[in-house]
Design a protein around this motif. Sequence first.
Motif, mmCIF file in Angstrom:
data_model
loop_
_atom_site.group_PDB
_atom_site.id
_atom_site.type_symbol
_atom_site.label_atom_id
_atom_site.label_comp_id
_atom_site.label_asym_id
_atom_site.label_seq_id
_atom_site.Cartn_x
_atom_site.Cartn_y
_atom_site.Cartn_z
ATOM 1 N N ALA A 80 2.068 9.824 -4.252
ATOM 2 C CA ALA A 80 0.839 10.520 -4.640
ATOM 3 C C ALA A 80 0.431 11.459 -3.508
ATOM 4 O O ALA A 80 0.930 11.345 -2.385
ATOM 5 N N GLY A 81 -0.478 12.347 -3.823
ATOM 6 C CA GLY A 81 -1.072 13.179 -2.788
ATOM 7 C C GLY A 81 -2.124 12.380 -2.039
ATOM 8 O O GLY A 81 -2.579 11.326 -2.500
ATOM 9 N N ASP A 82 -2.502 12.874 -0.866
ATOM 10 C CA ASP A 82 -3.596 12.258 -0.137
ATOM 11 C C ASP A 82 -4.877 12.439 -0.951
ATOM 12 O O ASP A 82 -5.035 13.439 -1.652
ATOM 13 N N HIS A 127 -18.786 6.603 5.292
ATOM 14 C CA HIS A 127 -17.632 7.243 5.932
ATOM 15 C C HIS A 127 -16.871 8.118 4.937
ATOM 16 O O HIS A 127 -16.450 7.645 3.888
ATOM 17 N N SER A 128 -16.679 9.390 5.273
ATOM 18 C CA SER A 128 -15.796 10.274 4.495
ATOM 19 C C SER A 128 -14.401 10.123 5.059
ATOM 20 O O SER A 128 -14.211 10.129 6.285
ATOM 21 N N LEU A 129 -13.404 10.014 4.181
ATOM 22 C CA LEU A 129 -12.038 9.819 4.661
ATOM 23 C C LEU A 129 -11.025 10.400 3.692
ATOM 24 O O LEU A 129 -11.357 10.765 2.566
ATOM 25 N N THR A 130 -9.800 10.469 4.158
ATOM 26 C CA THR A 130 -8.669 10.886 3.333
ATOM 27 C C THR A 130 -7.673 9.742 3.313
ATOM 28 O O THR A 130 -7.102 9.386 4.350
ATOM 29 N N LEU A 131 -7.492 9.148 2.141
ATOM 30 C CA LEU A 131 -6.548 8.051 1.975
ATOM 31 C C LEU A 131 -5.139 8.623 1.978
ATOM 32 O O LEU A 131 -4.827 9.532 1.212
ATOM 33 N N LEU A 132 -4.297 8.119 2.840
ATOM 34 C CA LEU A 132 -2.941 8.643 3.003
ATOM 35 C C LEU A 132 -1.975 7.992 2.019
ATOM 36 O O LEU A 132 -2.047 6.789 1.776
ATOM 37 N N PHE A 157 0.827 -1.212 0.000
ATOM 38 C CA PHE A 157 0.000 0.000 0.000
ATOM 39 C C PHE A 157 0.862 1.263 0.000
ATOM 40 O O PHE A 157 0.610 2.182 -0.760
ATOM 41 N N TYR A 158 1.868 1.313 0.850
ATOM 42 C CA TYR A 158 2.665 2.531 0.981
ATOM 43 C C TYR A 158 3.855 2.617 0.021
ATOM 44 O O TYR A 158 4.504 3.657 -0.047
ATOM 45 N N THR A 159 4.161 1.550 -0.719
ATOM 46 C CA THR A 159 5.333 1.598 -1.599
ATOM 47 C C THR A 159 4.994 1.336 -3.067
ATOM 48 O O THR A 159 5.890 1.038 -3.857
ATOM 49 N N ALA A 204 -5.786 5.823 6.542
ATOM 50 C CA ALA A 204 -6.654 6.956 6.199
ATOM 51 C C ALA A 204 -7.091 7.680 7.463
ATOM 52 O O ALA A 204 -7.178 7.078 8.536
ATOM 53 N N THR A 205 -7.369 8.956 7.294
ATOM 54 C CA THR A 205 -7.945 9.751 8.378
ATOM 55 C C THR A 205 -9.427 9.964 8.070
ATOM 56 O O THR A 205 -9.876 9.748 6.947
ATOM 57 N N THR A 206 -10.158 10.397 9.076
ATOM 58 C CA THR A 206 -11.571 10.723 8.901
ATOM 59 C C THR A 206 -11.779 12.167 9.317
ATOM 60 O O THR A 206 -10.862 12.812 9.835
#
Length: 182
Positions: free
Chosen positions: A86-88, A96-101, A80-82, A135-137
């Motif tokens: 990209a931007g968030d 659920h609204s979220l920001t994918l990190l 996932f992280y490698t 991700a954050t919410t």
Amino acid sequence: MMQQIAEALRDFTARYCQLWQQHYGHAPASAELAGIPSPCITGERDDSVLWQPQPFSLRPSLDAVERAVDIQLQPAITTFYTSQFAGDMQARFEHHSLTLLQAWSEDDFLRLQENLIGHLIMKRRLKLSPTLFIATTASEEEIVSLCNLSGEIILEQPGRKQRQILADNIKIFLKTLQPVSG
């Protein structure tokens, strides 16, 4: 399975970029990332940078996190992280609204690893099972994480045992995720 996770992430990112193009006529824009160097930057617009995902240029590993907290991580979190820089990205998962990190650059990837280490140390001190945030919410009280024991994607409240399973694994989560522009 790792290739399928990378493909699911690339697919979501492509859908996210396409949504921006359809809504605004340009690549995704971020005011928060303006002034922070990244291979993703394609231009500037007002007080924002325009960006596109770029290939991950470092060795695809979270070994530093594993060594720092003496834990073996689910391979899915490394993929996932490698898989890309990209931007968030803003998204919806069910209601659920979220920001994918994502890692924005090589420097950001180093900071990300430090934050993952801090998160895992906090979990250990509180005697909670290890999770890795993805991700954050909108709520500072909840984050979306990968459970390192089961591989499930969960909605959790840091520092508490409460958790809600969102998806059986990260591939299913990414395939279900809907991009949101702006």
